[in-house]
Design a protein around this motif. Sequence first.
Motif, PDB file in Angstrom:
ATOM      1  N   SER A 200      -2.303  11.398 135.653  1.00  0.00           N
ATOM      2  CA  SER A 200      -1.681  11.472 136.969  1.00  0.00           C
ATOM      3  C   SER A 200      -1.908  12.842 137.598  1.00  0.00           C
ATOM      4  O   SER A 200      -1.651  13.878 136.972  1.00  0.00           O
ATOM      5  CB  SER A 200      -0.178  11.190 136.852  1.00  0.00           C
ATOM      6  OG  SER A 200       0.430  11.221 138.132  1.00  0.00           O
TER       7      SER A 200
ATOM      8  N   SER B  26     -10.608   7.127 144.267  1.00  0.00           N
ATOM      9  CA  SER B  26     -10.091   7.991 143.204  1.00  0.00           C
ATOM     10  C   SER B  26     -11.149   8.984 142.744  1.00  0.00           C
ATOM     11  O   SER B  26     -10.828  10.137 142.417  1.00  0.00           O
ATOM     12  CB  SER B  26      -9.604   7.149 142.022  1.00  0.00           C
ATOM     13  OG  SER B  26     -10.672   6.435 141.426  1.00  0.00           O
TER      14      SER B  26
ATOM     15  N   LEU C  51     -11.341   2.522 143.286  1.00  0.00           N
ATOM     16  CA  LEU C  51     -12.203   3.237 142.346  1.00  0.00           C
ATOM     17  C   LEU C  51     -12.987   4.335 143.060  1.00  0.00           C
ATOM     18  O   LEU C  51     -13.019   5.490 142.616  1.00  0.00           O
ATOM     19  CB  LEU C  51     -13.160   2.257 141.668  1.00  0.00           C
ATOM     20  CG  LEU C  51     -14.174   2.843 140.676  1.00  0.00           C
ATOM     21  CD1 LEU C  51     -13.463   3.512 139.519  1.00  0.00           C
ATOM     22  CD2 LEU C  51     -15.116   1.748 140.176  1.00  0.00           C
TER      23      LEU C  51
ATOM     24  N   TRP D 235      -6.856   7.435 137.817  1.00  0.00           N
ATOM     25  CA  TRP D 235      -6.928   6.244 136.958  1.00  0.00           C
ATOM     26  C   TRP D 235      -6.292   6.455 135.586  1.00  0.00           C
ATOM     27  O   TRP D 235      -5.734   5.520 135.025  1.00  0.00           O
ATOM     28  CB  TRP D 235      -8.392   5.816 136.786  1.00  0.00           C
ATOM     29  CG  TRP D 235      -8.906   5.091 137.973  1.00  0.00           C
ATOM     30  CD1 TRP D 235      -9.429   5.634 139.104  1.00  0.00           C
ATOM     31  CD2 TRP D 235      -8.910   3.665 138.189  1.00  0.00           C
ATOM     32  NE1 TRP D 235      -9.770   4.654 139.999  1.00  0.00           N
ATOM     33  CE2 TRP D 235      -9.473   3.436 139.466  1.00  0.00           C
ATOM     34  CE3 TRP D 235      -8.509   2.579 137.419  1.00  0.00           C
ATOM     35  CZ2 TRP D 235      -9.628   2.158 139.987  1.00  0.00           C
ATOM     36  CZ3 TRP D 235      -8.676   1.305 137.937  1.00  0.00           C
ATOM     37  CH2 TRP D 235      -9.223   1.099 139.208  1.00  0.00           C
ATOM     38  N   PHE D 236      -6.368   7.639 135.054  1.00  0.00           N
ATOM     39  CA  PHE D 236      -5.863   7.856 133.689  1.00  0.00           C
ATOM     40  C   PHE D 236      -4.789   8.946 133.652  1.00  0.00           C
ATOM     41  O   PHE D 236      -3.668   8.696 133.233  1.00  0.00           O
ATOM     42  CB  PHE D 236      -7.020   8.197 132.747  1.00  0.00           C
ATOM     43  CG  PHE D 236      -8.052   7.119 132.651  1.00  0.00           C
ATOM     44  CD1 PHE D 236      -7.807   5.957 131.924  1.00  0.00           C
ATOM     45  CD2 PHE D 236      -9.278   7.233 133.311  1.00  0.00           C
ATOM     46  CE1 PHE D 236      -8.743   4.945 131.849  1.00  0.00           C
ATOM     47  CE2 PHE D 236     -10.225   6.223 133.243  1.00  0.00           C
ATOM     48  CZ  PHE D 236      -9.959   5.070 132.511  1.00  0.00           C
TER      49      PHE D 236
ATOM     50  N   SER E 144      -4.183   4.226 142.295  1.00  0.00           N
ATOM     51  CA  SER E 144      -5.188   5.105 141.677  1.00  0.00           C
ATOM     52  C   SER E 144      -5.738   6.125 142.660  1.00  0.00           C
ATOM     53  O   SER E 144      -6.132   7.227 142.268  1.00  0.00           O
ATOM     54  CB  SER E 144      -6.335   4.270 141.097  1.00  0.00           C
ATOM     55  OG  SER E 144      -7.014   3.580 142.139  1.00  0.00           O
TER      56      SER E 144
ATOM     57  N   VAL F 272      -3.413  -0.889 141.036  1.00  0.00           N
ATOM     58  CA  VAL F 272      -4.773  -0.453 141.348  1.00  0.00           C
ATOM     59  C   VAL F 272      -4.785   0.428 142.592  1.00  0.00           C
ATOM     60  O   VAL F 272      -5.478   1.457 142.642  1.00  0.00           O
ATOM     61  CB  VAL F 272      -5.689  -1.679 141.546  1.00  0.00           C
ATOM     62  CG1 VAL F 272      -7.025  -1.264 142.138  1.00  0.00           C
ATOM     63  CG2 VAL F 272      -5.907  -2.392 140.220  1.00  0.00           C
TER      64      VAL F 272
ATOM     65  N   LEU G 258      -0.550   3.926 137.625  1.00  0.00           N
ATOM     66  CA  LEU G 258      -1.354   2.708 137.700  1.00  0.00           C
ATOM     67  C   LEU G 258      -1.062   1.805 136.509  1.00  0.00           C
ATOM     68  O   LEU G 258      -0.887   0.588 136.656  1.00  0.00           O
ATOM     69  CB  LEU G 258      -2.839   3.080 137.731  1.00  0.00           C
ATOM     70  CG  LEU G 258      -3.901   1.977 137.744  1.00  0.00           C
ATOM     71  CD1 LEU G 258      -5.195   2.524 138.333  1.00  0.00           C
ATOM     72  CD2 LEU G 258      -4.225   1.411 136.355  1.00  0.00           C
ATOM     73  N   TRP G 259      -1.005   2.410 135.323  1.00  0.00           N
ATOM     74  CA  TRP G 259      -0.836   1.617 134.101  1.00  0.00           C
ATOM     75  C   TRP G 259       0.572   1.082 133.954  1.00  0.00           C
ATOM     76  O   TRP G 259       0.789   0.054 133.320  1.00  0.00           O
ATOM     77  CB  TRP G 259      -1.249   2.448 132.891  1.00  0.00           C
ATOM     78  CG  TRP G 259      -2.680   2.845 132.993  1.00  0.00           C
ATOM     79  CD1 TRP G 259      -3.183   4.067 133.323  1.00  0.00           C
ATOM     80  CD2 TRP G 259      -3.809   1.986 132.839  1.00  0.00           C
ATOM     81  NE1 TRP G 259      -4.552   4.043 133.381  1.00  0.00           N
ATOM     82  CE2 TRP G 259      -4.966   2.763 133.080  1.00  0.00           C
ATOM     83  CE3 TRP G 259      -3.958   0.635 132.520  1.00  0.00           C
ATOM     84  CZ2 TRP G 259      -6.252   2.233 133.003  1.00  0.00           C
ATOM     85  CZ3 TRP G 259      -5.234   0.110 132.446  1.00  0.00           C
ATOM     86  CH2 TRP G 259      -6.356   0.905 132.685  1.00  0.00           C
TER      87      TRP G 259
ATOM     88  N   SER H 119      -1.142   7.943 134.321  1.00  0.00           N
ATOM     89  CA  SER H 119      -1.099   7.519 135.717  1.00  0.00           C
ATOM     90  C   SER H 119      -0.154   6.329 135.881  1.00  0.00           C
ATOM     91  O   SER H 119      -0.126   5.423 135.037  1.00  0.00           O
ATOM     92  CB  SER H 119      -2.496   7.126 136.189  1.00  0.00           C
ATOM     93  OG  SER H 119      -2.445   6.516 137.470  1.00  0.00           O
TER      94      SER H 119
ATOM     95  N   VAL I  18     -10.123  -3.068 144.001  1.00  0.00           N
ATOM     96  CA  VAL I  18     -10.568  -2.184 142.924  1.00  0.00           C
ATOM     97  C   VAL I  18     -11.728  -1.313 143.405  1.00  0.00           C
ATOM     98  O   VAL I  18     -11.791  -0.108 143.098  1.00  0.00           O
ATOM     99  CB  VAL I  18     -10.986  -2.998 141.685  1.00  0.00           C
ATOM    100  CG1 VAL I  18     -11.647  -2.097 140.642  1.00  0.00           C
ATOM    101  CG2 VAL I  18      -9.776  -3.686 141.073  1.00  0.00           C
TER     102      VAL I  18
END
Length: 473
Positions: free
Chosen positions: A219, A428, A425, A216-217, A211, A208, A239-240, A237, A421
Amino acid sequence: MTVLPLALAQFVASYAATTMTVAVSAIAADLGTTVLGVQTAITLFTLTMASLMVPGSKLTDVLGRKRCFVAGLVVYGAGALLASAAPGPGLLILGYSLLEGIGSALMIPPIYILVTVTSSDVGTRARRFGVVSGAGALGAAAGPLVGGLVTTWFGWRASFLLQVLLVGWIVLLARRVTEPPRPPGRPRFDVAGAVLSAAGLFFVVFGVLQSGTYGWFVSRADFVVGGVVLLPAGGLSPLWLFAGIGAGILALFFAQVRARERAGGVPLVPSALFRDRVTGLGLLTQHVQWLVLQGSFFVIAVFLQQVRGYDAIETGLMLLPATIGILGSSAAAGRMARRHSQRRLIRGGFVLAIAGLALVLALVRVDSGVASAVPGLFLLGAGVGIMLTASVNLVQSRCPDSAQGDISGVSRCVSNLGSSVGTALAGSVLAGAPRPGGTSFALALATLGIAAVAGLVAAVLLPRPGAGAPAPG
């Protein structure tokens, strides 16, 4: 039992989590490192505390609640003392990131356990949780302001020495803390479960935190390890990657919990805890509350500093209406709990917080006056103060005294994850904007508003008081 040492301990822990942000440049210059190096220390503190919160809570059943609380204070104070004398980044990481993180994981769960098991009724418990929650929110809000003042006038090391003095005072006050006698027999500590839960949470939180750099999705930059590009810019990213590793380890943890229960052993956390609807929804509201609180404070602080050019002290003063709202609603928690159900208070808190965010979005502009932010920030703080106390009271009261070590660690872990988060969030969204300005900050606040609406939905789904059986121990 006096609640003062418990509230002060929560204040110190929350203060430490936010005060470092205003001293990053000063620490980097003094220790001969980079801003990124100091930010790494802050990240490691967050990871250490979040990863060890559940095992730290379970240790209260083994060592005792008060003993674990005092041990956490001692470890935390030793870490702050080491950090204050750090000649370089290594000792800073040892003192601040590791020892203060471990101390926080040991001392924070007993705060909520002791309030629960020593309160005779819902009103008393709500009043005490209001004091503790208010102290925690005050520490988080006052961190940048007090940290900015102390760093400007006395240097960044004085901020750690201030924590040492506070912790020493709390240890003395803790002698007056009493706890009910524990049942005979000392449960065995689930070492394997502790390792798996800590490792899983470490990777989830670490993912997290990435990010803010990578998004988040998709990179935003190459993810490089040892000179090798593992994930190129424009791809998934990282992150995952880390969140996936963490989720896999947590899946192993839950499998280990079930296997241990089938064998007749005592796991780190009983699986039945996660099957209770009230507990699950209550934990979800806690997660969203901290997400909205920390995310909003982060967005507003960055807006004031980057767009309006405020320093740390001015930023802290601008956030004062939210702090007053939190403290005022927390102080009234006992009276509100006697008049309204916790379910209704959580809903009302979310409604006020959403209204506060909407007012900030509607009234605050790049060139607007100082007073434009006051109504929205006050409502945001008041709403958060109401629902923080009510959610904690709901979740902790759901479990019997014998299960307080289980629920307290999970509750604090969920709240810490929400803080991480929320900041990630918001960060990001801001980092993904083509250039800093009012529009990007409005988008970040709107994103947090959507999260708050999701929290309100979870609150609406909470069963009526008395519905369902209490969470098993």
